[in-house]
Every structure is written in C-alpha cells, then in structure tokens.
Design a protein around this motif. Structure first.
Motif, short mmCIF file in Angstrom:
data_model
loop_
_atom_site.label_atom_id
_atom_site.label_comp_id
_atom_site.label_asym_id
_atom_site.label_seq_id
_atom_site.Cartn_x
_atom_site.Cartn_y
_atom_site.Cartn_z
N GLU A 1 6.37 2.16 14.11
CA GLU A 1 7.14 3.26 14.69
C GLU A 1 8.60 3.19 14.28
O GLU A 1 9.22 4.21 13.94
N GLU A 2 9.18 1.99 14.30
CA GLU A 2 10.58 1.83 13.90
C GLU A 2 10.78 2.20 12.44
O GLU A 2 11.77 2.86 12.08
N GLU B 1 0.83 -1.20 0.00
CA GLU B 1 0.00 0.00 0.00
C GLU B 1 0.87 1.25 0.00
O GLU B 1 1.89 1.31 0.68
N HIS B 2 0.45 2.27 -0.79
CA HIS B 2 1.16 3.55 -0.81
C HIS B 2 0.58 4.55 0.19
O HIS B 2 1.21 5.56 0.49
N ASP B 3 -0.62 4.26 0.68
CA ASP B 3 -1.24 5.14 1.67
C ASP B 3 -0.58 4.83 3.02
O ASP B 3 -0.95 3.90 3.73
N MET B 4 0.40 5.64 3.39
CA MET B 4 1.18 5.36 4.59
C MET B 4 0.35 5.46 5.87
O MET B 4 0.62 4.76 6.84
N MET C 1 0.45 2.40 8.51
CA MET C 1 0.88 2.60 9.89
C MET C 1 -0.21 2.26 10.90
O MET C 1 0.07 1.83 12.01
N LYS C 2 -1.47 2.43 10.51
CA LYS C 2 -2.57 2.13 11.43
C LYS C 2 -2.86 0.64 11.52
O LYS C 2 -3.23 0.13 12.58
#
Length: 266
Positions: free
Chosen positions: A242-243, A214-217, A221-222
């Motif tokens: 987070e890392e 996915e390109h939607d960061m 992340m969620k």
C-alpha cells in the motif's frame, strides 16, 4: 544482541561499478525467514544486476552480503548455490533436450553419494539412490503441477510450464533463499494466478525466503509482504504494498513527472 534472529539475507551497502557507471549503488536489504519480498523498478533500474550480485555472477565493488550470517563476497556461483541461494532467470534456462524429471534431478547431483564404480556396474546402492532421487524429484514436480509430465522433453512443454519447471529445479537445490526473476513473464492471467498459488505454497511448505522481481504489479501487490523499489541502481522507496502504490517517487519513476495517477498499482 543475544537471541536476535540472523536474517536469511543481509545486503549492506552493496554496489557494483562498470567503468564509470554505478549499476547498483548503496543497496541495503534484509529478508527474514519465510519472508516474501518484492524488488521492483523501471526497465534498466538494476534489478537483475542485484540478482547477479547475490548469485556470484558479478562480484560487488562495494559493500557485502550475507546468507544466514555467512559472508558471500568472493564466492563463485556454484558455491553460492551450495550455500543456499538459488534462482530462476528472466530468460528460461532449462536443459531443453533432457526430460522434465532429469532437469530436476540435475539440481540434486550434489546429494548423490554413490561412486563412479557403483554407477558403472549399476550396483544396489546406485539403484537405491536413483529411486530415492526420482521420488524426491517427482514430489517437487507435484508441487508445481508437472508430475504427470515427468517424462516429457523440457523443450516440448508450453511456456508457462517451462517457467514452473525452472522453479522446481531451483527447489531441488535445497536452498534457503529463492530468487525469482520475472516468473510471470509471458504468462496469461490464468497461469499467473496458478503461479501465485504455487509460490505461496512453496513458502508455506518449505519455509524458505523469497525475493521476487516482477513487472506484473497486480501479482507483486498481492503476494509480497514488503517491496523495495530501485531506479538507476538506487533505492528510492521501501515499504508495504500500500505504501509503495501511493509513493510519489515510485509513481514518478514509472509514469514520469507529468502523470498524477496515485494508487495506480493497487
């Protein structure tokens, strides 16, 4: 080791070379039961090539990969699907002239037991199996919020709903591992939020493992527990969201050496 769980997916030193170009090199990954892992990287990094290796579209020139301990090298795409790996595509690939319901039922074809004679003469066995298949397909459509559009022709669905239909069709194969190739591409924020809920629900209800490109960061992340980053076909980082968000190599790969925007994905 006795008692140790076999990963759903294990890729070991996986690679492919096209002529003199190594599109993917020494790719290693393990996905456990019900894990949701992200695979990210800049355009052209090799993400979709990894998916093509894992689904039999390409055969690796190096290494191997295993589904629940079974070696997948050499299997054709339909054999990989039957073993338990299903995917969606970056460019939607539906049977556009079939109905929404029919698109899902097509993926259940391998489970149909009635004979050609039964189908030809519309026997009781034929109707019973068709009714059960309809029930199962509608349940999957309910999960992706499309049960009320079962009779629509697939090409007439809005873009975001076509994306969700692809996911329902993949689920219909009864997979152990679901590969999602940019499922949020082209979606607005509302559709993306709904998709996030659907993916989480699918994992919780079916207990399947998910590998997501996915390109939607913000979505990555969620939703992802772990993220692996590749660039030019090589893994440059692996870790928690987070890392990854604060990894200098990842920031450089996306933003270039002159940018200093640590945490820009959070």
């Amino acid at each position: 080791m006795r008692g140790e769980k076999v990963p759903v997916l294990k890729a070991s030193h996986l690679g492919i070379q096209f002529g003199g170009l190594k599109a993917v090199d020494d790719f290693n990954m393990e996905i456990g039961e019900s894990e949701l892992i992200g695979l990210i990287g800049p355009n052209g990094a090799g993400k979709t090539t990894v998916f093509n290796l894992l689904t039999g579209v390409y055969q690796p020139t190096e290494g191997a990969f295993y589904l629940c301990g079974e070696k997948m090298n050499g299997k054709k795409t339909h054999q990989v699907v039957e073993a338990g790996i299903a995917r969606t595509f970056q460019n939607i690939r539906l049977f556009k002239k079939l109905s929404v319901l029919e698109n899902v039922k097509v993926a259940m074809n391998k489970d149909m037991k009635y004979s050609m004679i039964a189908a030809l003469f519309r026997t009781g066995k034929y109707w019973a199996e068709e009714a059960e298949t309809d029930r199962k397909a509608l349940e999957l459509l309910r999960i992706v919020h499309l049960e009320d559009k079962a009779g629509y022709i697939a090409e007439n669905l809005p873009y975001g709903e076509q994306r969700r239909l692809e996911i329902a069709r993949a689920l219909a194969t009864g997979m152990k591992l679901l590969l999602l190739d940019e499922p949020a591409a082209g979606m607005n924020p509302t559709e993306t939020a709904e998709l996030l809920d659907i993916i989480n629900h699918i994992r919780d209800v079916f207990g399947i493992s998910v590998l997501l490109i996915e390109h939607d960061m913000s979505l990555v992340m969620k939703i992802c527990e772990k993220i692996q980053v590749i660039d030019y076909g090589v893994t440059i980082a692996s870790g928690t969201p987070e890392e990854i968000a604060n990894n200098p190599k990842v920031i450089e790969a996306y933003l270039g050496k002159d940018e200093e925007q640590e945490g820009s994905y959070a």
